[in-house]
Write a protein that holds these residues in place. Structure first.
Motif, mmCIF file in Angstrom:
data_model
loop_
_atom_site.group_PDB
_atom_site.id
_atom_site.type_symbol
_atom_site.label_atom_id
_atom_site.label_comp_id
_atom_site.label_asym_id
_atom_site.label_seq_id
_atom_site.Cartn_x
_atom_site.Cartn_y
_atom_site.Cartn_z
ATOM 1 N N TYR A 15 -16.040 -38.465 25.721
ATOM 2 C CA TYR A 15 -16.187 -38.557 27.112
ATOM 3 C C TYR A 15 -17.224 -39.206 27.934
ATOM 4 O O TYR A 15 -17.169 -39.576 28.949
ATOM 5 N N SER A 134 -26.661 -37.834 24.792
ATOM 6 C CA SER A 134 -26.008 -36.602 24.475
ATOM 7 C C SER A 134 -26.934 -35.439 25.399
ATOM 8 O O SER A 134 -28.307 -35.658 25.498
ATOM 9 N N CYS A 281 -19.371 -28.769 29.471
ATOM 10 C CA CYS A 281 -21.214 -28.725 29.441
ATOM 11 C C CYS A 281 -21.598 -27.463 30.004
ATOM 12 O O CYS A 281 -22.773 -26.993 29.606
HETATM 13 C C1 UDX Z 1 -20.937 -35.101 25.358
HETATM 14 C C2 UDX Z 1 -22.038 -35.080 25.120
HETATM 15 O O1 UDX Z 1 -22.540 -36.091 24.337
HETATM 16 C C3 UDX Z 1 -22.664 -33.784 24.757
HETATM 17 O O2 UDX Z 1 -24.094 -33.692 24.350
HETATM 18 C C4 UDX Z 1 -22.358 -33.140 26.023
HETATM 19 O O3 UDX Z 1 -22.873 -31.996 26.354
HETATM 20 C C5 UDX Z 1 -21.185 -32.990 26.063
HETATM 21 O O4 UDX Z 1 -20.364 -34.094 26.233
HETATM 22 P P1 UDX Z 1 -18.731 -35.925 24.780
HETATM 23 O O5 UDX Z 1 -18.635 -37.413 24.889
HETATM 24 O O6 UDX Z 1 -17.773 -35.213 25.919
HETATM 25 O O7 UDX Z 1 -20.206 -35.253 24.347
HETATM 26 O O8 UDX Z 1 -17.989 -35.543 23.446
HETATM 27 P P2 UDX Z 1 -16.916 -36.005 22.451
HETATM 28 O O9 UDX Z 1 -15.877 -36.413 23.380
HETATM 29 O O10 UDX Z 1 -16.520 -34.960 21.574
HETATM 30 O O11 UDX Z 1 -17.165 -37.393 21.941
HETATM 31 C C6 UDX Z 1 -18.430 -37.625 20.708
HETATM 32 C C7 UDX Z 1 -17.950 -38.528 19.833
HETATM 33 O O12 UDX Z 1 -19.049 -38.509 18.766
HETATM 34 C C8 UDX Z 1 -16.634 -37.911 19.024
HETATM 35 O O13 UDX Z 1 -15.725 -38.991 19.342
HETATM 36 C C9 UDX Z 1 -17.215 -38.086 17.578
HETATM 37 O O14 UDX Z 1 -16.249 -38.627 16.614
HETATM 38 C C10 UDX Z 1 -18.195 -38.827 17.617
HETATM 39 N N1 UDX Z 1 -19.214 -38.701 16.558
HETATM 40 C C11 UDX Z 1 -19.662 -37.379 15.894
HETATM 41 C C12 UDX Z 1 -19.637 -39.823 15.934
HETATM 42 O O15 UDX Z 1 -19.230 -40.993 15.977
HETATM 43 N N2 UDX Z 1 -20.500 -39.658 14.569
HETATM 44 C C13 UDX Z 1 -21.033 -38.444 14.273
HETATM 45 O O16 UDX Z 1 -21.797 -38.147 13.334
HETATM 46 C C14 UDX Z 1 -20.826 -37.268 15.106
#
Ligand code: UDX
Ligand code: UDX
Length: 479
Positions: A15, A134, A281
């Motif tokens: 997101y 993040s 958040c």
């Molecule tokens: C965000 C922020 O980054 C987080 O700190 C904040 O407080 C909440 O929102 P968001 O983008 O909403 O995170 O999270 P999410 O939609 O879960 O996306 C994170 C992505 O990172 C996922 O698609 C996951 O697959 C990816 N990821 C995770 C990686 O590519 N590598 C990893 O090692 C871990």
């Protein structure tokens, strides 16, 4: 001196990473922007040829992805290669609250950030600026720095790679992400090295006025993000607490909000009482602040912020309890049409949505829920509620029934939710709900029937004139 950035890599196509990088690519045509993710399915969705299945729904996002994808915006699972090419790496991975171990329930789980930092340490070449996107606990930059500087050069490198670390938190809100990214109130860049700060600032200057780009030290930047979310959440708990008092005393929370919001010191935004704040958040960031405060020996500060989350939990239960009370203390055998499951309008995101707790409470009382939401995937609802939907049964008299108490089903149309319902509960402020034809819908409900408006978006007179009982949040005036 700032250097000219040609290639950006963002780890995490979620997101935050997805929309942020799309807007960046749109404004910086000479920079190649690569968004990488370990989740193949997510990347495939971002690459969906007809853009119908992007993993995230945000107004205006499809158009941007259409304009830039394949030109200077790329979505891929090739994490290593894209890190190696990048001048700047944004870390945009998720940082959920820890579920076990030290700090469980409050501290952020940084394992994904750490993994990402290790990948950057291993694969980056030359000089790379690493940007924390993040939301992270204060002093995380220190952890990232330690990982990066302890990286050993690999056999193909004559010189070790070098790094700068910056904090550049994102303040966009879901549902208005594109608008917020296009016209941010401010861009915050925290760091030690002025050249690195200026390099990142130059990118934002493509579309953000310079006076809106704030530079701070790295710790202030990390803390500012947590504080902004804590302040916003605190305003919502404050107004929700007053809504309960309004209902008890004969006040109207909308009037109170208007009255206090016209004080320029207070301001009018974020004063809408609702079913309780949700989203990925607010709760996480406050709990983080609580954890940090306790860790640094400041229990009073921790208790103060913890109160904001307590109030929010209490408020969600308050809404479900009053519904149970109005429906004669039992929901067994009763059908409730739930309108909205997303944590706010204009998003398909359900993380921490007030709808989850409220629906769970109602299911526990035996309610049969018909849940409608224009954007939320029913699979998410199943995961959030911990139970699969039950197929609807169309009886010979054309009425819809459920097999059992304490079950839920998806309503594809609003009229499916209202059909023979004992009550309708509005939980998300989707615009289409404010336009419901109550004269028509009321005819197919079971009387005495209720409408509960936890978002104050319905035309009260119209609902009441249709012969329905009506409750709305924070209204003690007995309309
Ligand atoms: C965000 C922020 O980054 C987080 O700190 C904040 O407080 C909440 O929102 P968001 O983008 O909403 O995170 O999270 P999410 O939609 O879960 O996306 C994170 C992505 O990172 C996922 O698609 C996951 O697959 C990816 N990821 C995770 C990686 O590519 N590598 C990893 O090692 C871990
Ligand atoms: C929030 C912050 O606003 C954003 O700056 C940060 O980057 C991420 O967290 P988001 O969670 O996407 O954004 O949405 P937001 O608009 O802040 O709403 C959060 C919750 O508060 C929603 O459940 C919303 O319905 C609720 N809310 C908001 C209210 O109940 N009343 C209000 O007046 C405003």
């Amino acid at each position: 001196m700032a250097f000219k950035v040609k290639n950006i890599c963002c780890i995490g196509a979620g997101y935050v990473g997805g929309p942020t990088m799309s807007v960046m690519a749109d404004h910086c045509p000479e920079i190649q922007v690569n968004v990488v993710d370990i989740n193949h399915q997510r990347i495939n969705s971002w690459n969906d040829p007809d853009l119908r299945n992007l993993p995230i729904y945000e107004p205006g996002l499809n158009e941007i992805v259409k304009r830039c994808r394949g030109k200077n915006l790329h979505f891929s699972t090739e994490v290593e290669r894209n890190i190696a090419q990048a001048d700047i790496v944004f870390i945009s991975v998720n940082t959920p609250t820890k579920t076990k171990g030290f700090g469980a329930g409050q501290a952020s789980d940084l394992k994904w950030v750490e993994t990402s930092a290790r990948k950057v340490a291993k694969y980056a070449r030359g000089h790379t600026i690493v940007v924390e996107k993040s939301t992270l606990p204060v002093r995380t930059a220190e952890v990232i720095k330690e990982i990066l500087i302890s990286a050993k050069p690999s056999s193909d490198q004559s010189e070790p790679s070098t790094f700068d670390i910056l904090s550049n938190p994102e303040f966009m809100a879901e549902g208005s992400a594109v608008k917020d990214l296009e016209k941010p109130d401010r861009i915050l860049i925290g760091g030690e090295n002025h050249d690195a700060i200026n390099t990142l600032s130059e990118i934002y200057k493509y579309w953000v006025p310079e006076k809106k780009i704030l530079h701070t030290n790295i710790w202030s930047s990390e803390l500012a993000k947590l504080t902004a979310n804590a302040f916003l959440a605190q305003r919502i708990s404050s107004i929700n607490s007053i809504s309960a008092l309004c209902e008890a005393t004969g006040g109207d929370v909308r009037e109170v909000s208007r009255a206090i919001g016209s004080d320029s010191r207070i301001g009018s935004r974020f004063l809408d009482s609702g079913p309780g704040f949700g989203g990925s958040c607010f709760k996480k960031d406050i709990l983080n602040l609580v954890y940090l405060s306790r860790y640094f020996g400041l229990p009073e500060v921790a208790d103060f912020w913890e109160g904001v989350v307590h109030l929010n939990n209490w408020h969600q239960h308050r809404v479900s309890q009053l519904i149970i009370k109005k429906l004669f203390g039992t929901l067994s055998g009763k059908k409730i049409g739930v309108l909205g499951f997303a944590f706010k309008a204009n998003t398909n995101d359900t993380r921490e949505s007030a709808a989850i707790q409220i629906c769970k409470d109602l299911l526990e009382e035996g309610a049969r829920l018909f849940i409608h939401d224009p954007k939320v995937n029913p699979l998410n609802i199943s995961n959030d509620l911990g139970i699969s939907p039950i197929n609807k049964v169309l009886e010979s008299n054309n009425s819809l029934t459920f097999q059992s108490d304490g079950s839920w089903s998806k309503a594809s149309q609003i009229s499916e939710a209202t059909k023979e319902a004992d009550a309708i509960l509005v939980l998300t402020e989707w615009e289409e709900y404010s336009k419901i034809n109550w004269e028509k819908e009321s005819k197919q409900m079971r009387y005495p029937a209720w409408v509960f408006d936890s978002r104050s978006i319905l035309d009260a007179k119209r609902v009441i004139n249709s012969g329905l009982n009506f409750w709305r949040i924070g209204d003690g005036t007995n309309l």
